[in-house]
Scaffold this motif. Structure first.
Motif, PDB file in Angstrom:
ATOM      1  N   HIS A 180      48.039  -3.076 -13.415  1.00 31.44           N
ATOM      2  CA  HIS A 180      46.680  -2.941 -13.938  1.00 31.44           C
ATOM      3  C   HIS A 180      45.636  -2.806 -12.825  1.00 31.44           C
ATOM      4  CE1 HIS A 180      47.607  -3.695 -18.210  1.00 31.44           C
ATOM      5  NE2 HIS A 180      48.609  -4.403 -17.728  1.00 31.44           N
ATOM      6  N   GLY A 181      46.093  -2.598 -11.613  1.00 31.80           N
ATOM      7  CA  GLY A 181      45.174  -2.344 -10.521  1.00 31.80           C
ATOM      8  C   GLY A 181      44.389  -3.554 -10.062  1.00 31.80           C
ATOM      9  N   LEU A 182      44.973  -4.750 -10.181  1.00 29.49           N
ATOM     10  CA  LEU A 182      44.295  -5.985  -9.786  1.00 29.49           C
ATOM     11  C   LEU A 182      45.055  -6.649  -8.634  1.00 29.49           C
ATOM     12  CD1 LEU A 182      43.547  -7.440 -13.330  1.00 29.49           C
ATOM     13  CD2 LEU A 182      41.857  -6.568 -11.714  1.00 29.49           C
ATOM     14  N   PRO A 183      44.367  -6.955  -7.530  1.00 30.12           N
ATOM     15  CA  PRO A 183      45.036  -7.626  -6.417  1.00 30.12           C
ATOM     16  C   PRO A 183      45.254  -9.111  -6.661  1.00 30.12           C
ATOM     17  CG  PRO A 183      42.726  -7.293  -5.885  1.00 30.12           C
ATOM     18  CD  PRO A 183      42.974  -6.603  -7.206  1.00 30.12           C
ATOM     19  N   ASP A 184      44.409  -9.730  -7.499  1.00 33.64           N
ATOM     20  CA  ASP A 184      44.497 -11.158  -7.785  1.00 33.64           C
ATOM     21  C   ASP A 184      43.656 -11.438  -9.025  1.00 33.64           C
ATOM     22  OD1 ASP A 184      41.661 -11.694  -6.979  1.00 33.64           O
ATOM     23  OD2 ASP A 184      42.429 -11.171  -4.983  1.00 33.64           O
ATOM     24  N   ARG A 191      35.488 -10.067 -12.401  1.00 38.03           N
ATOM     25  CA  ARG A 191      34.169  -9.568 -12.836  1.00 38.03           C
ATOM     26  C   ARG A 191      33.847  -8.204 -12.238  1.00 38.03           C
ATOM     27  NH1 ARG A 191      32.143 -13.341 -15.974  1.00 38.03           N
ATOM     28  NH2 ARG A 191      32.710 -15.539 -15.636  1.00 38.03           N
ATOM     29  N   ARG A 192      34.493  -7.842 -11.140  1.00 38.66           N
ATOM     30  CA  ARG A 192      34.322  -6.484 -10.601  1.00 38.66           C
ATOM     31  C   ARG A 192      35.217  -5.479 -11.324  1.00 38.66           C
ATOM     32  NH1 ARG A 192      34.915  -8.957  -5.505  1.00 38.66           N
ATOM     33  NH2 ARG A 192      36.985  -7.972  -5.350  1.00 38.66           N
ATOM     34  N   ASN A 193      36.210  -5.988 -12.044  1.00 35.96           N
ATOM     35  CA  ASN A 193      37.196  -5.119 -12.696  1.00 35.96           C
ATOM     36  C   ASN A 193      37.423  -5.558 -14.134  1.00 35.96           C
ATOM     37  OD1 ASN A 193      38.470  -3.514 -10.217  1.00 35.96           O
ATOM     38  ND2 ASN A 193      38.259  -5.657  -9.567  1.00 35.96           N
ATOM     39  N   VAL A 194      36.341  -5.680 -14.882  1.00 38.64           N
ATOM     40  CA  VAL A 194      36.428  -6.254 -16.231  1.00 38.64           C
ATOM     41  C   VAL A 194      37.360  -5.447 -17.126  1.00 38.64           C
ATOM     42  CG1 VAL A 194      35.135  -6.740 -18.341  1.00 38.64           C
ATOM     43  CG2 VAL A 194      34.183  -7.393 -16.114  1.00 38.64           C
ATOM     44  N   GLU A 195      37.267  -4.143 -17.095  1.00 44.36           N
ATOM     45  CA  GLU A 195      38.100  -3.328 -17.988  1.00 44.36           C
ATOM     46  C   GLU A 195      39.581  -3.451 -17.627  1.00 44.36           C
ATOM     47  OE1 GLU A 195      37.216  -1.818 -20.767  1.00 44.36           O
ATOM     48  OE2 GLU A 195      35.249  -2.727 -20.436  1.00 44.36           O
ATOM     49  N   LEU A 200      44.849  -5.854 -18.972  1.00 45.12           N
ATOM     50  CA  LEU A 200      45.980  -6.731 -18.634  1.00 45.12           C
ATOM     51  C   LEU A 200      46.146  -7.819 -19.681  1.00 45.12           C
ATOM     52  CD1 LEU A 200      46.852  -8.267 -15.191  1.00 45.12           C
ATOM     53  CD2 LEU A 200      46.642  -9.729 -17.171  1.00 45.12           C
ATOM     54  N   MET A 201      45.059  -8.517 -19.982  1.00 45.00           N
ATOM     55  CA  MET A 201      45.161  -9.658 -20.892  1.00 45.00           C
ATOM     56  C   MET A 201      45.599  -9.223 -22.279  1.00 45.00           C
ATOM     57  SD  MET A 201      44.536 -12.339 -19.099  1.00 45.00           S
ATOM     58  CE  MET A 201      43.919 -13.704 -20.086  1.00 45.00           C
ATOM     59  N   ARG A 202      45.083  -8.103 -22.756  1.00 44.93           N
ATOM     60  CA  ARG A 202      45.462  -7.648 -24.093  1.00 44.93           C
ATOM     61  C   ARG A 202      46.917  -7.192 -24.133  1.00 44.93           C
ATOM     62  NH1 ARG A 202      39.487  -5.181 -24.648  1.00 44.93           N
ATOM     63  NH2 ARG A 202      38.571  -6.964 -25.776  1.00 44.93           N
ATOM     64  N   ILE A 244      41.809 -14.738 -27.069  1.00 50.13           N
ATOM     65  CA  ILE A 244      41.880 -14.069 -25.771  1.00 50.13           C
ATOM     66  C   ILE A 244      41.879 -12.562 -25.943  1.00 50.13           C
ATOM     67  CG2 ILE A 244      43.339 -13.704 -23.736  1.00 50.13           C
ATOM     68  CD1 ILE A 244      44.311 -16.629 -24.124  1.00 50.13           C
ATOM     69  N   HIS A 245      42.608 -12.065 -26.926  1.00 52.38           N
ATOM     70  CA  HIS A 245      42.647 -10.620 -27.166  1.00 52.38           C
ATOM     71  C   HIS A 245      41.261 -10.094 -27.534  1.00 52.38           C
ATOM     72  CE1 HIS A 245      43.732  -6.750 -29.032  1.00 52.38           C
ATOM     73  NE2 HIS A 245      44.838  -6.827 -28.299  1.00 52.38           N
ATOM     74  N   ARG A 246      40.543 -10.868 -28.320  1.00 57.91           N
ATOM     75  CA  ARG A 246      39.203 -10.450 -28.753  1.00 57.91           C
ATOM     76  C   ARG A 246      38.212 -10.446 -27.585  1.00 57.91           C
ATOM     77  NH1 ARG A 246      38.925 -13.622 -32.656  1.00 57.91           N
ATOM     78  NH2 ARG A 246      37.841 -15.366 -31.663  1.00 57.91           N
ATOM     79  N   ASP A 247      38.292 -11.446 -26.707  1.00 55.81           N
ATOM     80  CA  ASP A 247      37.367 -11.568 -25.583  1.00 55.81           C
ATOM     81  C   ASP A 247      38.124 -12.121 -24.381  1.00 55.81           C
ATOM     82  OD1 ASP A 247      35.316 -11.924 -23.807  1.00 55.81           O
ATOM     83  OD2 ASP A 247      34.375 -13.580 -24.879  1.00 55.81           O
ATOM     84  N   PRO A 248      38.763 -11.255 -23.585  1.00 58.55           N
ATOM     85  CA  PRO A 248      39.579 -11.740 -22.467  1.00 58.55           C
ATOM     86  C   PRO A 248      38.818 -12.609 -21.470  1.00 58.55           C
ATOM     87  CG  PRO A 248      40.109  -9.451 -22.935  1.00 58.55           C
ATOM     88  CD  PRO A 248      38.899  -9.793 -23.765  1.00 58.55           C
ATOM     89  N   LEU A 249      37.528 -12.391 -21.304  1.00 61.23           N
ATOM     90  CA  LEU A 249      36.773 -13.182 -20.333  1.00 61.23           C
ATOM     91  C   LEU A 249      36.583 -14.627 -20.772  1.00 61.23           C
ATOM     92  CD1 LEU A 249      34.012 -10.659 -19.174  1.00 61.23           C
ATOM     93  CD2 LEU A 249      36.094 -11.313 -17.964  1.00 61.23           C
ATOM     94  N   VAL A 250      36.965 -14.951 -21.999  1.00 61.21           N
ATOM     95  CA  VAL A 250      36.804 -16.320 -22.480  1.00 61.21           C
ATOM     96  C   VAL A 250      37.602 -17.301 -21.620  1.00 61.21           C
ATOM     97  CG1 VAL A 250      38.733 -16.333 -24.131  1.00 61.21           C
ATOM     98  CG2 VAL A 250      36.708 -17.731 -24.583  1.00 61.21           C
ATOM     99  N   VAL A 251      38.667 -16.822 -20.961  1.00 60.81           N
ATOM    100  CA  VAL A 251      39.495 -17.723 -20.150  1.00 60.81           C
ATOM    101  C   VAL A 251      38.770 -18.177 -18.890  1.00 60.81           C
ATOM    102  CG1 VAL A 251      41.617 -16.707 -21.041  1.00 60.81           C
ATOM    103  CG2 VAL A 251      40.652 -15.844 -18.894  1.00 60.81           C
TER     104      VAL A 251
END
Length: 287
Positions: A180-184, A191-195, A200-202, A244-251
């Protein structure tokens, strides 16, 4: 009567498991508490900051002594050792669990999902096997019990990304982050790679859903009076996954836990309204 220390440890360690387990019939409730209190105490040693390696070593030593018949004052260790004998647990299951706890002391991340699943066998799947023995389920139920343990723990990994990061651990494998193109999974990276993070989370929630669907096929082996609390706990993990699926940033916003009232009401609904497969509305299709 269940010793008060077991009740306190279990209630503090897991709201979902504790309140759903209250709906087990009396003849198995004490054994369920004995199992989860021991698991919780061991896990607490490695989740402290700093980790209490000496405490875990002492717990293991007391358990092995109790298993050999030594008198142990600790009601959690003594009660669990008696449960191992009474329910005929494979001793290798307990050793695998304790090995996974030791792994949390030295392992901070995982390269592949296969590596993570090897860890999850000891940290979650064997607990499912022990629960199957406590409930007297047939051997044919064991693969489903393992799958249920893995599915529930995977939701914990998704839910507790920030909690685990504070402990120096990342359970989402690097191969999945890379896909998913995320280093960590640091908050600034997310927050720089929200989409990318949301994707990933979904995707991983959908992985959990597939595992949970497989586990639910084994519900047919569980007598109704035992299935009510098992399915209630699974329903609460499904609720968490959907949040989490509805709002991944909730974590990133703090603990995501079902309320005590939600758990109890779901238990009552499963008790009087009839048990249904652990599914909510279908997940929306990702574009």
């Amino acid at each position: 009567m269940i010793p008060s220390r077991l009740v306190t440890v279990f209630r503090k360690g897991s709201r979902t498991y504790f309140y759903s387990s209250l709906f087990f019939p009396r003849e198995v409730r004490a054994d369920v508490f004995a199992l989860y209190a021991f698991v919780r105490v061991a896990d607490d040693f490695v989740d402290r900051v700093p980790q209490d390696v000496a405490g875990l070593d002492a717990l293991v030593a007391r358990y092995r002594a109790a298993l050999e018949g030594a008198a142990v004052e600790d009601p959690i260790v003594g009660g669990f050792a008696r449960l191992v004998h009474r329910s005929r647990f494979d001793p290798a299951w307990v050793e695998s669990f304790l090995g996974a706890m030791r792994q949390d002391i030295v392992t901070t991340d995982y390269e592949t999902l296969d590596e993570l699943r090897a860890y999850m066998y000891g940290s979650a799947e064997v607990v499912g096997l022990m629960m199957a023995r406590v409930l007297g389920l047939p051997e044919a139920a064991e693969s489903y019990a393992r799958q249920l343990g893995a599915a529930m723990q995977y939701v914990n990994f998704l839910r507790d990304i920030e909690v685990d990061r504070a402990l120096g651990r990342t359970y989402i494998p690097r191969e999945i982050l890379s896909r998913h193109g995320l280093p960590d999974l640091r908050p600034d990276t997310v927050r720089r790679n929200v989409e990318r993070f949301a994707g990933l989370m979904r995707a991983e929630v959908e992985r959990y859903e597939a595992w949970q669907a497989r586990a639910a096929e084994g519900y047919r082996f569980i007598p109704t009076r035992y299935r009510i609390p098992v399915q209630t706990a699974a329903d609460m993990y499904a609720w968490t996954a959907r949040c989490i699926h509805r709002d991944p940033l909730v974590v990133l916003e703090g603990p995501l836990r079902p309320s005590r009232s939600r758990i109890v009401l779901r238990s009552l609904g499963n008790s009087v309204g009839g048990l249904r497969p652990t599914r909510l509305s279908p997940l929306p299709r990702r574009r």
